[in-house]
Write a protein that holds these residues in place. Structure first.
Motif, PDB file in Angstrom:
ATOM      1  N   TYR A  34       0.796  -1.217   0.000  1.00  0.00           N
ATOM      2  CA  TYR A  34       0.000   0.000   0.000  1.00  0.00           C
ATOM      3  C   TYR A  34       0.838   1.280   0.000  1.00  0.00           C
ATOM      4  CZ  TYR A  34      -3.608  -3.352   1.190  1.00  0.00           C
ATOM      5  OH  TYR A  34      -4.454  -4.428   1.159  1.00  0.00           O
ATOM      6  N   CYS A  35       2.116   1.158   0.235  1.00  0.00           N
ATOM      7  CA  CYS A  35       2.953   2.354   0.335  1.00  0.00           C
ATOM      8  C   CYS A  35       3.916   2.419  -0.839  1.00  0.00           C
ATOM      9  CB  CYS A  35       3.744   2.345   1.649  1.00  0.00           C
ATOM     10  SG  CYS A  35       2.675   2.263   3.103  1.00  0.00           S
ATOM     11  N   PRO A  36       4.246   3.613  -1.315  1.00  0.00           N
ATOM     12  CA  PRO A  36       5.162   3.724  -2.457  1.00  0.00           C
ATOM     13  C   PRO A  36       6.576   3.295  -2.064  1.00  0.00           C
ATOM     14  CG  PRO A  36       4.716   5.886  -1.528  1.00  0.00           C
ATOM     15  CD  PRO A  36       3.802   4.933  -0.823  1.00  0.00           C
ATOM     16  N   PRO A  37       7.373   2.815  -3.020  1.00  0.00           N
ATOM     17  CA  PRO A  37       8.752   2.417  -2.699  1.00  0.00           C
ATOM     18  C   PRO A  37       9.551   3.580  -2.141  1.00  0.00           C
ATOM     19  CG  PRO A  37       8.130   1.671  -4.886  1.00  0.00           C
ATOM     20  CD  PRO A  37       7.056   2.616  -4.437  1.00  0.00           C
ATOM     21  N   ASP A  38      10.445   3.275  -1.237  1.00  0.00           N
ATOM     22  CA  ASP A  38      11.306   4.281  -0.612  1.00  0.00           C
ATOM     23  C   ASP A  38      12.569   3.545  -0.165  1.00  0.00           C
ATOM     24  OD1 ASP A  38      10.899   7.222   1.004  1.00  0.00           O
ATOM     25  OD2 ASP A  38      12.410   5.855   1.826  1.00  0.00           O
ATOM     26  N   LEU A  39      13.692   4.238  -0.188  1.00  0.00           N
ATOM     27  CA  LEU A  39      14.949   3.572   0.169  1.00  0.00           C
ATOM     28  C   LEU A  39      15.139   3.420   1.674  1.00  0.00           C
ATOM     29  CD1 LEU A  39      17.394   4.947  -2.523  1.00  0.00           C
ATOM     30  CD2 LEU A  39      15.727   3.104  -2.646  1.00  0.00           C
ATOM     31  N   GLY A  40      14.163   3.871   2.473  1.00  0.00           N
ATOM     32  CA  GLY A  40      14.153   3.503   3.880  1.00  0.00           C
ATOM     33  C   GLY A  40      14.913   4.411   4.817  1.00  0.00           C
ATOM     34  N   ALA A  41      15.092   3.896   6.041  1.00  0.00           N
ATOM     35  CA  ALA A  41      15.650   4.677   7.140  1.00  0.00           C
ATOM     36  C   ALA A  41      17.119   4.340   7.333  1.00  0.00           C
ATOM     37  CB  ALA A  41      14.874   4.396   8.426  1.00  0.00           C
ATOM     38  N   TRP A  42      17.998   5.138   6.771  1.00  0.00           N
ATOM     39  CA  TRP A  42      19.442   4.998   6.994  1.00  0.00           C
ATOM     40  C   TRP A  42      20.106   6.313   6.616  1.00  0.00           C
ATOM     41  CZ3 TRP A  42      22.156   6.068   2.645  1.00  0.00           C
ATOM     42  CH2 TRP A  42      21.522   5.858   1.412  1.00  0.00           C
ATOM     43  N   GLY A  43      21.247   6.577   7.198  1.00  0.00           N
ATOM     44  CA  GLY A  43      22.027   7.749   6.802  1.00  0.00           C
ATOM     45  C   GLY A  43      21.301   9.072   7.007  1.00  0.00           C
ATOM     46  N   SER A  44      20.377   9.125   7.960  1.00  0.00           N
ATOM     47  CA  SER A  44      19.669  10.379   8.265  1.00  0.00           C
ATOM     48  C   SER A  44      19.018  10.971   7.022  1.00  0.00           C
ATOM     49  CB  SER A  44      20.630  11.394   8.890  1.00  0.00           C
ATOM     50  OG  SER A  44      20.943  11.036  10.198  1.00  0.00           O
ATOM     51  N   ARG A  45      18.362  10.148   6.222  1.00  0.00           N
ATOM     52  CA  ARG A  45      17.855  10.599   4.947  1.00  0.00           C
ATOM     53  C   ARG A  45      16.369  10.979   4.962  1.00  0.00           C
ATOM     54  NH1 ARG A  45      14.952   7.026   2.283  1.00  0.00           N
ATOM     55  NH2 ARG A  45      15.464   7.884   0.251  1.00  0.00           N
ATOM     56  N   GLN A  46      15.601  10.486   5.935  1.00  0.00           N
ATOM     57  CA  GLN A  46      14.157  10.548   5.768  1.00  0.00           C
ATOM     58  C   GLN A  46      13.568  11.948   5.951  1.00  0.00           C
ATOM     59  OE1 GLN A  46      12.702   5.989   6.338  1.00  0.00           O
ATOM     60  NE2 GLN A  46      12.251   7.359   8.000  1.00  0.00           N
ATOM     61  N   THR A  47      14.068  12.739   6.906  1.00  0.00           N
ATOM     62  CA  THR A  47      13.504  14.084   7.070  1.00  0.00           C
ATOM     63  C   THR A  47      13.683  14.886   5.795  1.00  0.00           C
ATOM     64  OG1 THR A  47      13.825  14.107   9.454  1.00  0.00           O
ATOM     65  CG2 THR A  47      13.667  16.235   8.363  1.00  0.00           C
ATOM     66  N   LEU A  48      14.893  14.825   5.198  1.00  0.00           N
ATOM     67  CA  LEU A  48      15.130  15.602   3.987  1.00  0.00           C
ATOM     68  C   LEU A  48      14.456  14.963   2.764  1.00  0.00           C
ATOM     69  CD1 LEU A  48      18.247  17.535   2.943  1.00  0.00           C
ATOM     70  CD2 LEU A  48      17.188  16.019   1.274  1.00  0.00           C
ATOM     71  N   MET A  49      14.694  13.680   2.529  1.00  0.00           N
ATOM     72  CA  MET A  49      14.227  13.081   1.275  1.00  0.00           C
ATOM     73  C   MET A  49      12.724  12.764   1.320  1.00  0.00           C
ATOM     74  SD  MET A  49      17.449  10.794   0.015  1.00  0.00           S
ATOM     75  CE  MET A  49      19.073  11.543  -0.152  1.00  0.00           C
ATOM     76  N   ALA A  50      12.296  11.985   2.297  1.00  0.00           N
ATOM     77  CA  ALA A  50      10.866  11.700   2.403  1.00  0.00           C
ATOM     78  C   ALA A  50      10.100  12.980   2.735  1.00  0.00           C
ATOM     79  CB  ALA A  50      10.631  10.633   3.466  1.00  0.00           C
TER      80      ALA A  50
END
Length: 773
Positions: A518-534
């Motif tokens: 149900y959720c779109p693909p995403d490269l996930g939680a690593w390298g402090s990426r989610q606040t900026l990228m997601a």
């Protein structure tokens, strides 16, 4: 009590950086959150894994006939009989880095490696059945340290890798030799950095259910459901779309849960063979000996500076103990070399990294991704150089630091940088401390960190992050993200961004994550990426939905002049006439009717472009720790701490504080407690009694001064917050010991016996000098 200060706070936001508790907090504190450990399916079996007792051996024969005779045992799988024998890894773009069969076919390379797996009607029967599996091994000589493994006569761990060198990485800019010639002072040191266990509260766990229609559903504790879906499709010979991975609640990851583990692989292979759900949960001991760890490193550092403190050149060579398989080690090898230059400007810089296979537990990414090791070496050596030259260590750092617009040659461009303000905050904190007791000292350390990586190692055709926003007729909002909540509060952060962009409240947002169906693909939680990228993807999706609503609002407004319209706090209004407006839900209902009953749907995505080699943005920080030492025992006590931290615009106020405190706790453990001793490839303390972590009563105040800069690439100006703070603490502790005793700690974790030995050596040297006089 901890202190949290925001320097230059923004105030134009309705939701961002306000006091909002985690949106999943109620479910967690009341026990309603369903972790993989809690999942029970009809007709479910329980699995256990037989592990290698040898560090290096050929598997000659596996006989599990006796185990199958045990009442309650339903099935056994082995690598040779039940898998495709595919070597997998997360670096799918480079197949030579995909070197691990989770259930090996013919050879084991570390103690604890899976050999076979059993499914039974109870966990106890499955455990007992392991004793009835007979394995014939041909034991091979092992090698356990990288500097031994690269010797010509060392055993070959993987065929075709000369001297067991797994990966090499090289970074260089400027004329390094010329820059060293300009230097008026040159210093060189060797360091040894230890490993560290990820220590997630939730151990590795999976429940796999393969059904006769060829579909596989997996409940799994991980940092990226999309990665698990793709990797499992590869090793099982299935299509990604036929595999559903559900990871709604995850009890921590810290870099150790975005690769395949034995739980997910063995449960899936068993389920595929038996057509029944199979659950495997690792014990704490299995999590220690059969997952992965922070990469141990041997670091050589040579640095040249001018007498006024100007940095000229640095050369570093690193040999890492890669363990048996690559994992994310190739990335850690590059990033440690990159961050070893941080946060300073070097005229000439050269780094050569060598990742070496050994017959030990595989090493991989862990919070900080190679940077804690880099900073332990760099920041201590800089402190020693400042002392040798009689310079103020803060002034020397400031003189050479990054600044906005600086380009790390060929690697990165710094768009926002608050390190200068960080120096001011820590100097003030030190000054306010006044004179310390005789057994205490303060050490400092600077660092910077990335906001996600731009490298597409997974070779995905999808965007790095995606989000979909749908709005219901009552004004409630459904936010679908592939970003993974692992306890760090990302769902709350993304809900805050969505609410701010759409003009509603956080309680209006329902976040859907952790489900590949149900959720779109995403490269996930690593390298402090989610606040900026997601966060950018969510902001785009919310703004897309808002634009559709405002187009309708303007069309039906009937204004006789052109007004710009907006939505704030559920209030739809003309910006020039904010007192005249109406409710958000009313607008949504009308807009849906105007679209012939179709929901409002907004879509957003983020993929970085033209952002250098590493990351779209970088955070900066300077940390000070006050350390007390017992000279009789060598025992360290952390008394106080302050971190001046530039994370751009803070988004999730409470989440940020929690992330920084948690990172500091992990970093402190890496600095002086969390020791992983091995003997002939066997970890000697795989339990929570002998593996020491910092406890709540040992935590000093974790004070934070938030330097509020603006990062143009981030959503609302945000960038990394949390992971970067795992980087400076070990060096800061070492620097405190240097200032208190004049001893130089070149190995971590800094254990009491090391301090006592260093004090003894220092005393003997001083007595020797007196004797000569």
């Amino acid at each position: 009590m901890n202190k949290y200060t925001v320097i230059n706070p923004h105030s134009e936001f309705k939701v961002i950086n306000t006091h909002i508790h985690n949106i999943d907090g109620m479910a967690k504190v009341t026990g309603r959150a369903t972790y993989t450990f809690d999942v029970k399916l009809p007709n479910m079996l329980y699995g256990k894994i037989l592990r290698s007792p040898h560090a290096h051996a050929k598997i000659l024969k596996i006989d599990y006939s006796r185990a199958m005779e045990l009442p309650g045992v339903i099935g056994v799988v082995t690598g040779k009989e039940d898998t495709l024998g595919i070597k997998q890894g997360i670096w799918r773009r480079y197949q030579d880095l995909c070197d691990e069969q989770v259930l090996p076919v013919d050879k084991v390379r570390y103690i604890g490696e899976p050999v076979a797996a059993v499914a039974a009607i109870t966990e106890e029967i499955a455990e007992k059945a392991l004793d009835y599996i007979d394995v014939d091994y041909e034991v091979l000589p092992g090698v356990f340290e990288p500097l031994d493994a690269i010797k010509k006569e060392a055993p070959e761990i993987h065929e075709g890798f000369e001297r067991n060198i797994n990966v090499t990485r090289h970074i260089e800019w400027g004329d390094v030799e010329e820059a060293f010639e300009e230097a008026e002072y040159i210093r060189e040191d060797w360091f040894k950095c230890g490993g560290q266990a990820h220590m997630c509260m939730e151990t590795r766990a999976a429940v796999s259910s393969y059904t006769p229609d060829g579909k596989l559903t997996i409940y799994h504790s991980n940092q990226s459901p999309y990665y698990m879906q793709g990797l499992m499709a590869g090793v099982l010979g299935m299509r990604e779309g036929d595999i559903r991975v559900i990871s709604t609640y995850v009890g921590g990851g810290f870099g150790g849960k975005f690769e395949l583990d034995g739980a997910i692989f063995c449960s899936a292979v068993l389920s595929k063979k038996l057509f029944r759900p199979v659950k495997i949960v690792f014990t704490r001991e299995e999590d220690f000996i059969a997952t992965k760890r922070r990469t141990p490193m041997f670091y050589y550092v040579r640095t040249g500076v001018k007498k006024d403190g100007t940095f000229c050149a640095r050369e570093a060579k690193v040999f890492t103990n890669g363990g048996a398989y690559t994992g994310m080690g190739a990335t850690a090898l590059y990033l440690t070399g990159f961050f070893h230059s941080f946060p300073y400007r070097w005229k000439g810089y050269r780094y050569d990294g060598y990742r070496v296979y050994t017959n030990t537990l595989p090493s991989t990414s862990m919070r900080g991704f190679g940077a804690p090791q880099a900073m332990f070496c760099s920041e201590q050596q800089i402190e020693w150089i400042a002392a040798d030259l009689g310079l103020d260590p803060i002034d020397m750092r400031r003189k050479n630091s990054h600044h906005e617009g600086y380009e790390v040659p060929g690697q990165a461009t710094i768009a926002s940088c608050g390190i200068d303000q960080c120096y001011d905050e820590i100097r003030k904190w030190i000054k306010d401390k006044g004179k310390l007791p005789a057994n205490r000292a303060i050490g400092i350390s600077a660092c910077g960190f990335m906001s996600g990586g731009i490298f597409n190692w997974f070779d995905t055709p999808y965007s790095f992050s995606s989000a979909v926003v749908t709005i219901n007729q009552d004004g409630t909002v459904e936010l679908f993200v592939g970003a993974q909540e692992i306890g760090q509060g990302s769902n709350t952060t993304l809900a805050i961004i969505c609410a701010e962009a759409l003009g509603v409240r956080v309680e209006d947002i329902k976040v859907h994550s952790g489900d590949t169906d149900y959720c779109p693909p995403d490269l996930g939680a690593w390298g402090s990426r989610q606040t900026l990228m997601a966060g950018n993807a969510v902001k785009m999706a919310a703004e897309d939905a808002k634009k559709q609503l405002l187009e309708f609002a303007y069309a039906q407004s009937g204004y006789n002049i052109v007004y710009d319209m907006d939505i704030k706090d559920r209030w739809v209004h003309a910006i020039a006439r904010p007192e005249r407006g109406y409710d958000f839900g009313e607008l949504v209902k009308k807009a849906i009717r105007g679209k012939d009953g179709q929901k409002i749907v907004g879509r957003g995505y983020y993929t970085p472009h033209r952002k250098g080699m590493i990351s779209p943005a970088y955070s900066y920080m300077l940390q000070g720790v006050e350390v007390e030492v017992d000279e009789e025992t060598g025992k360290i006590k952390l008394v106080d701490s302050m971190t001046a931290h530039d994370c751009g615009q803070p988004i999730n106020h409470l989440g940020l504080i929690g992330q920084l405190e948690g990172a500091f706790s992990m970093a402190a453990g890496y600095g002086y407690l969390e020791y992983m001793p091995y003997e002939d490839g066997k970890l000697m303390n795989p339990n929570l009694v002998d593996y020491k972590m910092i406890r709540a009563t040992e935590m000093p105040p974790a004070n934070i001064a938030e330097i509020d800069t603006y990062e143009p690439e981030g959503p609302y100006g945000a960038k990394e917050a949390g992971e970067g703070l795992t980087n400076p603490t070990a060096a800061a502790i070492g620097n405190a010991l240097f200032h208190r005793f004049g001893i130089q700690m070149k190995e971590n974790p800094i254990r009491p016996e090391m301090i006592l030995n260093a004090l003894k050596e220092k005393k003997e040297k001083e007595q020797g000098k007196k004797g000569k006089k």
